[in-house]
Design an enzyme around this catalytic site. Structure first.
Site, PDB file in Angstrom:
ATOM      1  N   SER A 140     102.273  65.846  10.002  1.00  0.00           N
ATOM      2  CA  SER A 140     101.086  65.386   9.279  1.00  0.00           C
ATOM      3  C   SER A 140     100.441  66.563   8.575  1.00  0.00           C
ATOM      4  CB  SER A 140     100.084  64.767  10.268  1.00  0.00           C
ATOM      5  OG  SER A 140      98.827  64.543   9.677  1.00  0.00           O
ATOM      6  N   TYR A 153      95.371  64.073  18.229  1.00  0.00           N
ATOM      7  CA  TYR A 153      96.321  63.904  17.131  1.00  0.00           C
ATOM      8  C   TYR A 153      96.664  65.241  16.495  1.00  0.00           C
ATOM      9  CZ  TYR A 153      98.259  62.122  12.712  1.00  0.00           C
ATOM     10  OH  TYR A 153      99.064  61.860  11.634  1.00  0.00           O
TER      11      TYR A 153
END
Length: 261
Positions: A140, A153
């Site tokens: 990401s 995350y």
């Protein structure tokens, strides 16, 4: 358009819907033989209805025994795989770190990191049988920045980069390339859920948070799932034969992750 020179055996996790499905479709158009798994029974039923020829098995990647069963099933069909794409992941909880539930933190790490480890552990022996193998880990843009209210995350996605670079070093002599794709906000249901959660946490409107996400990138737009799929094709092709150990941003140049409008 990138073209694969030979029929490849390709394994993709979380591929019955969303980004994973777009990746699967891209490889299917290249005549690859696909082996996919997903945790959603409903998504798998829809996928089987659309692509009855593709091998599909329900698998929770956070459960090692289920991952092992998935790869054992693959071994019944083929002796090698050429591409492993680790697409499975969850957004995790939203909130200040000290206020997060321990179980929510652990679930995020279990899926995003342990699940990837399980798939790599079982997939690498099959990749070693290929003449030109490629591993692609979905990370990401959060792999490069701090991400307020999304610490589980961000922690997981940073860890994926370390795993990718280490594996590239370990597997280089085997001719196996290992790279990570780091998308920004990708159009689809997942980013809509994340935006809604951020809006709730900050007491702002969904429209305000979406505007913030768009403003964080130089190109001022979200990534399309097809963009991720196309990069996966390229990294699996001979045109990318000397690319390994890279964390490749696919984010319209994210300038920073902030929660301040």
């Amino acid at each position: 358009m990138v073209e694969l020179k030979k029929m490849m055996n390709v394994v993709i996790t979380a591929a019955a819907a969303g980004i994973g499905k777009k990746i699967a479709e891209a490889f299917l158009h290249q005549k690859a033989r696909l082996f996919i798994c997903d945790i959603s029974e409903a998504a798998m039923q829809d996928f089987r209805g659309e692509f009855p020829e593709i091998f599909v098995q329900k698998t929770d990647v956070s459960n090692y025994l289920e991952v092992k069963s998935f790869f054992d099933s693959i071994k019944q069909e083929v002796d090698q795989i050429d591409v492993l794409i680790n697409c499975a992941g969850i957004a995790g909880p939203t909130g200040k770190l000290e206020e997060l539930e321990v179980e929510a933190w652990e679930r995020c790490i279990q899926v995003n990191i342990n699940g990837m480890f399980y798939c790599l552990k079982e997939g690498i022996p099959l990749l070693k049988q290929s003449e030109s193998a490629s591993i692609i880990n979905l990370a990401s843009s959060a792999s490069f920045f701090g991400f307020p209210f999304r610490s589980p995350y961000a922690s997981a996605k940073w860890a994926i980069i370390g795993m990718t670079k280490t594996l590239a070093m370990e597997l280089g002599k085997e001719g196996i390339r290992v790279n990570a794709i780091c998308p920004g906000s990708v159009n689809g249901e997942r980013i809509e859920r994340v935006i809604a959660a951020d809006a709730k946490e900050q007491g702002k409107s969904i429209e305000e948070i979406r505007e913030l996400y768009v403003r964080q990138t130089s190109l001022k737009r979200f990534v399309d799932p097809e963009d991720v799929a196309n990069l996966c094709l390229y990294l699996s092709s001979q045109q990318a034969r000397y690319i390994s150990g890279q964390a490749i941003g696919l984010d319209g140049h994210t300038e920073g992750l902030s929660t301040e409008i």
